[in-house]
Structure formats: C-alpha cells, structure tokens
Design an enzyme around this catalytic site. Structure first.
Site, PDB file in Angstrom:
ATOM      1  N   HIS A 155       0.875  -1.174   0.000  1.00 58.36           N
ATOM      2  CA  HIS A 155       0.000   0.000   0.000  1.00 58.36           C
ATOM      3  C   HIS A 155       0.917   1.230   0.000  1.00 58.36           C
ATOM      4  O   HIS A 155       2.028   1.183   0.526  1.00 58.36           O
ATOM      5  CB  HIS A 155      -0.835  -0.045   1.284  1.00 58.36           C
ATOM      6  CG  HIS A 155      -1.929   0.964   1.361  1.00 58.36           C
ATOM      7  ND1 HIS A 155      -1.693   2.281   1.663  1.00 58.36           N
ATOM      8  CD2 HIS A 155      -3.276   0.843   1.199  1.00 58.36           C
ATOM      9  CE1 HIS A 155      -2.861   2.929   1.692  1.00 58.36           C
ATOM     10  NE2 HIS A 155      -3.827   2.082   1.396  1.00 58.36           N
ATOM     11  N   ASP A 184       3.161  -3.916   7.918  1.00 62.16           N
ATOM     12  CA  ASP A 184       1.872  -3.271   7.665  1.00 62.16           C
ATOM     13  C   ASP A 184       0.804  -4.353   7.790  1.00 62.16           C
ATOM     14  O   ASP A 184       0.630  -5.171   6.892  1.00 62.16           O
ATOM     15  CB  ASP A 184       1.874  -2.652   6.265  1.00 62.16           C
ATOM     16  CG  ASP A 184       0.491  -2.165   5.849  1.00 62.16           C
ATOM     17  OD1 ASP A 184      -0.429  -2.172   6.705  1.00 62.16           O
ATOM     18  OD2 ASP A 184       0.328  -1.786   4.679  1.00 62.16           O
ATOM     19  N   GLN A 191      -4.449  -5.084   6.812  1.00 64.31           N
ATOM     20  CA  GLN A 191      -5.382  -6.070   6.255  1.00 64.31           C
ATOM     21  C   GLN A 191      -5.240  -7.426   6.941  1.00 64.31           C
ATOM     22  O   GLN A 191      -5.880  -8.389   6.536  1.00 64.31           O
ATOM     23  CB  GLN A 191      -5.144  -6.248   4.745  1.00 64.31           C
ATOM     24  CG  GLN A 191      -5.342  -4.998   3.918  1.00 64.31           C
ATOM     25  CD  GLN A 191      -6.805  -4.611   3.753  1.00 64.31           C
ATOM     26  OE1 GLN A 191      -7.723  -5.365   4.093  1.00 64.31           O
ATOM     27  NE2 GLN A 191      -7.039  -3.411   3.236  1.00 64.31           N
ATOM     28  N   LYS A 206     -11.050  -0.803   9.795  1.00 60.67           N
ATOM     29  CA  LYS A 206     -11.176  -2.001   8.954  1.00 60.67           C
ATOM     30  C   LYS A 206     -11.586  -3.216   9.781  1.00 60.67           C
ATOM     31  O   LYS A 206     -11.685  -4.319   9.259  1.00 60.67           O
ATOM     32  CB  LYS A 206      -9.843  -2.291   8.250  1.00 60.67           C
ATOM     33  CG  LYS A 206      -9.460  -1.249   7.205  1.00 60.67           C
ATOM     34  CD  LYS A 206      -8.244  -1.701   6.432  1.00 60.67           C
ATOM     35  CE  LYS A 206      -7.528  -0.583   5.727  1.00 60.67           C
ATOM     36  NZ  LYS A 206      -8.254   0.008   4.602  1.00 60.67           N
ATOM     37  N   CYS A 261      -4.966   2.556  -3.719  1.00 59.95           N
ATOM     38  CA  CYS A 261      -3.782   3.137  -3.059  1.00 59.95           C
ATOM     39  C   CYS A 261      -2.585   2.204  -3.156  1.00 59.95           C
ATOM     40  O   CYS A 261      -1.768   2.104  -2.228  1.00 59.95           O
ATOM     41  CB  CYS A 261      -4.035   3.470  -1.593  1.00 59.95           C
ATOM     42  SG  CYS A 261      -5.364   4.615  -1.352  1.00 59.95           S
TER      43      CYS A 261
END
Lengths: 402, 142
Positions: A116, A193, A196, A219, A356
C-alpha cells in the site's frame, strides 16, 4: 459462526438489498461499537489524563482499559501499544522517527511492489533524504512475496524491512514470520503493515517477533480516525517523538525537556477518546466471534465466488489463490469505473481503481481493477447476488458495444 | 438499469469507440493541460489552439473509463469553431449542469447534453468533468 445473527448486529444491513463488498477499504460497524462510542459522548465527554475529578478519572480508566484490551489481543505489553490516527500514521511514525534517525547513506531498505502507498512511500521519503537505497523483493508470477525471493535481496546493508502482512489488492498472506527471522539474522529491523491482517486473522506480535506492526480500527468494526502502532519497548523508548506538545513530556525547562516513556511520548494532544473506547469494544466483538472463524468464513466465501466466476466468460481474476476474502478482477474490455456503476445499480458496494497501491496495479499491467472483499457479515446469498450481477454486467456492456 | 442504459446508448458509446480529434500534436501554438485523478486512474491531456478569439482546434489523449474518454471527444467536437467566449459559456453551463447547480438551459450544449444523465450517478460526475476542467485551464491566461 452464525452469520445471520452477526448480520443483525450491523444496523446498516437492515437494508436487506445491500451487498457490502468493500470491507478492505472500511468495515461496517456493529451496534455494540456504536453504543460504546455513544456512551462516552452521552455519559462522559470529558478529557483523559488531565482531570483530577472523578468523571475524568473514570473516563481515563475506560480509555486505558482499551489499550490493555488491544495489547492482550495482539500479545503485546500495555506500554508497547501507541494510539495513532490509523495505520498510515503508524507506518509514517516508524519511518519519520526510527528511519530518519537510524538510516544513513548507502543503507538498504527492503519493500515490495505489493505495498500500500502508506507502507512504501514513508520509506521512499527516508531513502531520498538519507541517500539510502530502496530494494524491491521480486514477486512470484502470482504476485506473491516468498521467503526464497526475500533471501535474494537481503544483505548486510539492509537496515529496515517494511512489508505488508496481507496485500490489500491480492489478499495474499506473506510469510512474515520467516522473513522476520531472516531479517534479524542480518541485523535489520522489520516494520509490518498489518492493516489487512489484524482484522482477519489472529496476530501475535511476540510469536512473529516483529519490531513494529501497524493497523487501523476502521477495517475491523471499529471507529475511523484511530489506529495502533505496536513496537518493541526497548526500540520505542529509544526513539524520538515526531510530534511535540502537551502530555508527552515529563519536565519542561526554558531550553530543555524530557519526554515520557512509551506510549505517551508519541501521543501529544487530546486523543480521540471516543474512538479509542470504541476500538476496545470492536476488539472484544471480534474476539467473541473468533479470528480463526472469521478467516475461515471469508476464505470459504472467496473460494465459492472464485469457482463460480471462473465459469463466467469474459472475466479476468488476478488473484484466484487469494488467502483471504479479497478478489481483484475485471470484466474484459470494460474499465472498472464503468463496471462499478453497474454493480452500484444492483446495490452492491465495491471498490474500483488503484486501491492506493499503484505499484501492484502497474505490475499487473492494467489501468485499474475491481475489488470485492468479504467479511464476517457477508453471506452465501451475497455471493450469489454478486455473481448474478457480474454476469448481467458483462452482458450489458457487451450489448451496448464495449 | 434503465438510467445506465440510456446514458450509454446515447452518444457515449459512439465517442468511446470512435473518438474524434484524438492524439496530441507537437506544436507550441497549442496550450496543453494534463489532469489526473489518482484514485481511479483517469488521466487526460487536452490541447487547445486559439487564434483570433476562436477555438481553431482541440486535441485529447488519455486513459480512463468510457464516460471520461468519450466526454473528451464530445468536448472537442462541440467546441471546435466556437469563439472563446462561447466555449467558456458552454463549459460553465456543462459543468454546472453536471454538478446540479443552476445553469442556463438556453445555451446550446449540442451532443454534450447527453451527459445530463450522469447526474443520476453522482459518483461519476468527476469522470464526465475532468476533460472539461482541463480544457477550461487551457483558456486561462498565463
């Protein structure tokens, strides 16, 4: 896992015609979280940390209790959980503080085309300013990060590895645990990261042994505007704050200041109190259902949909082997923005564009993609409606002359 | 999907499949403006050639959805041959029409009137506006 019951927790899904397939952008919010946020506004509304009166004390307790809930959730210590505006702010904090103070000319920073923008751009900035080198892990033909390919790029010059745990376009789970072990053998620090990942699978930072890990509440059934940076305590307490002001300092003199220890040294200003309290409630909500159950459910839906979509001519799927609930695809010859308007007409909410993540879109050699993402509140009926709409959309665009 | 069908059936598919005045020219007399919408990937360049107060030529090039690409073609066909004053008036009328503001219905929009239907899809108004906004920029004095 009783999805019919879960659906009832999400007031927006009272509209039975709505098929929400954009969780990878933001999840919907359950009533429990909304009530908790409201409870703060209606029954308190006061500041934390500052007040010596009873209401502020109680609100501070509620607020810090959220930090403990989140720390327990990811296997971290209380002091290792920093509240930020979201995963983007967390990833930037690592680069702006740890990165700017530790990277020097000639150092290497490993990233990937699967990142991302919020994962790769903070390090691109550090690399430019410090004359360091950004190194990309070669992706497999499927677009995956593998341990084997990671080994090809790690060197003694590698100081930082900044990779995603789950790709927001391809839905692949990267082998971060093995990568972290190798990176540590080379003396590199790893920033994960996990925006997700944490909403969809059980994550334990001690088991991963990651140095930093970032994620967002919005999220994972929580409020927007709040996220987490996890960091190992000895790293955090040796890092410079990047924002200065109230609440982050110990002693202030005319020309000198000392900072509090983590997490407070990174949290200046009045925090988003309602959001933090709501975030704690969201974590409790997900824990109650069980993260393993959630992953199993969304993966089952993804498999179901992919198998049906493969039988539809004129559809290209870019990540059939996705490990989570994310499907990236296009209707052949139809720009995803044209297609997404069709789905919108059937009350199916979906994302179209770059997500993104321009690097992976360029890697796929397409102008943009459609993305459907499934979560705990999606049903087989949602999948059937979606598949029906895909067929109709393809026929519609063929018929009008695409 | 009647609204959507009507939208595509009119001029949009025609201009999407057979764009007029497509391709940029390498000529300093043309004013060039490039606009990009990074969230969806629409990427349009518009060139205009102005001589003696009128639009002698409009060229366009880019990538994007059918609404975005076709509107650039419609724009070129509508505005070539107009005076700068007329072109400005048509552009303002078109952009106001799309964004549901008051607009002068007396202004002749020619084929561009087809994009009235885009108003029913607010998320797509940007797609239909981008090339016209780029054109508007080409008219501005340096």
């Amino acid at each position: 896992m009783d999805v019919k019951m879960i659906k009832k927790d999400f007031p927006v899904l009272n509209d039975n015609s709505l098929v929400y397939l954009d969780t990878a952008a933001s999840s919907l919010k359950p009533i429990q979280v909304a009530n908790k946020v409201n409870e703060y506004y209606l029954e308190s509304g006061v500041n934390v940390h500052r007040g010596v009166y009873n209401l502020s004390y109680k609100t501070t307790e509620l607020y810090e209790n959220s930090r403990q809930i989140i720390a327990d959730f990811i296997g971290a210590k209380f002091e290792e959980v920093i509240f930020t505006r979201g995963a983007s702010a967390s990833l930037n904090l690592v680069a702006s503080s740890y990165g700017m103070d530790n990277i020097v000319e000639g150092d290497e920073i490993i990233v990937s085309e699967l990142e991302h923008h919020s994962s790769v751009l903070p390090w691109m900035n550090v690399a430019k300013k410090k004359k360091a080198k950004l190194v990309y892990v070669p992706l497999t033909s499927e677009g995956r990060i593998t341990v084997e390919n990671f080994k090809k790029v790690i060197t003694k010059k590698t100081k930082v590895v900044a990779l995603n745990y789950v790709s927001n376009v391809m839905g692949y789970i990267a082998p971060v645990k093995e990568i972290i072990k190798i990176a540590h053998d080379f003396g590199a620090v790893v920033s994960v990261d996990a925006a997700q990942a944490v909403p969809h699978k059980a994550v334990d930072v001690k088991e991963l042994d990651c140095d930093f890990l970032s994620f967002s509440a919005h999220k994972m059934c929580g409020p927007s505007g709040i996220g987490i940076l996890y960091g190992k305590l000895d790293l955090l307490n040796n890092m410079e704050p990047i924002e200065f002001g109230g609440d982050m300092n110990d002693n202030v003199d005319l020309f000198e200041v000392s900072y509090k220890d983590s997490p407070y040294r990174f949290e200046t200003g009045t925090p988003p109190i309602a959001q933090v309290i709501g975030f704690g409630e969201a974590v409790k909500y997900l824990e109650n259902i069980g993260l393993d159950n959630i992953l199993e459910h969304e993966f089952m839906l993804k498999e179901y949909v992919v198998n049906k979509m493969k039988q539809i001519k004129g559809i290209t799927i870019y990540n059939e082997s996705s490990d989570t609930g994310i499907i990236a695809f296009n209707i052949d010859g139809v720009h995803p923005h044209d297609a997404v308007t069709y789905f919108d007409g059937d009350n199916i909410s979906m994302r179209a564009g770059h997500h993104c993540a321009q690097l992976i879109i360029k890697w796929l050699k397409v102008p943009a993609t459609l993305r459907a993402s499934f979560y705990l509140y999606n049903t087989i009926e949602d999948c059937d409606k979606f598949i029906e709409s895909v067929k109709k959309a393809r026929d519609f665009f063929t018929e009008v002359g695409f | 999907m009647n609204n959507l069908e009507a939208l595509y059936r009119q001029v949009i598919m025609d201009h999407y499949k057979n764009p007029r005045n497509k391709g940029l020219v390498n000529d300093e007399k043309y004013k060039t403006v490039h606009i990009k919408n990074p969230s969806c990937g629409d990427d349009i360049t518009i060139q205009s050639l102005i001589d003696n107060g009128s639009i002698k030529d409009v060229r366009h090039e880019g990538t994007g959805c059918s609404i975005c690409c076709s509107s650039a073609s419609v724009l070129s066909e509508t505005l070539i041959g107009k005076t700068v004053v007329e072109a400005n008036q048509i552009t303002q009328t078109y952009l106001n029409m799309l964004s549901n503001k008051e607009y002068d219905e007396e202004v002749e929009l020619e084929d561009a009137i087809a994009y009235q239907g885009v108003r029913k899809f607010p998320a797509r108004v940007k797609c239909a506006s981008i090339s016209w906004k780029a054109f508007e920029e080409t008219l501005k004095e340096e």
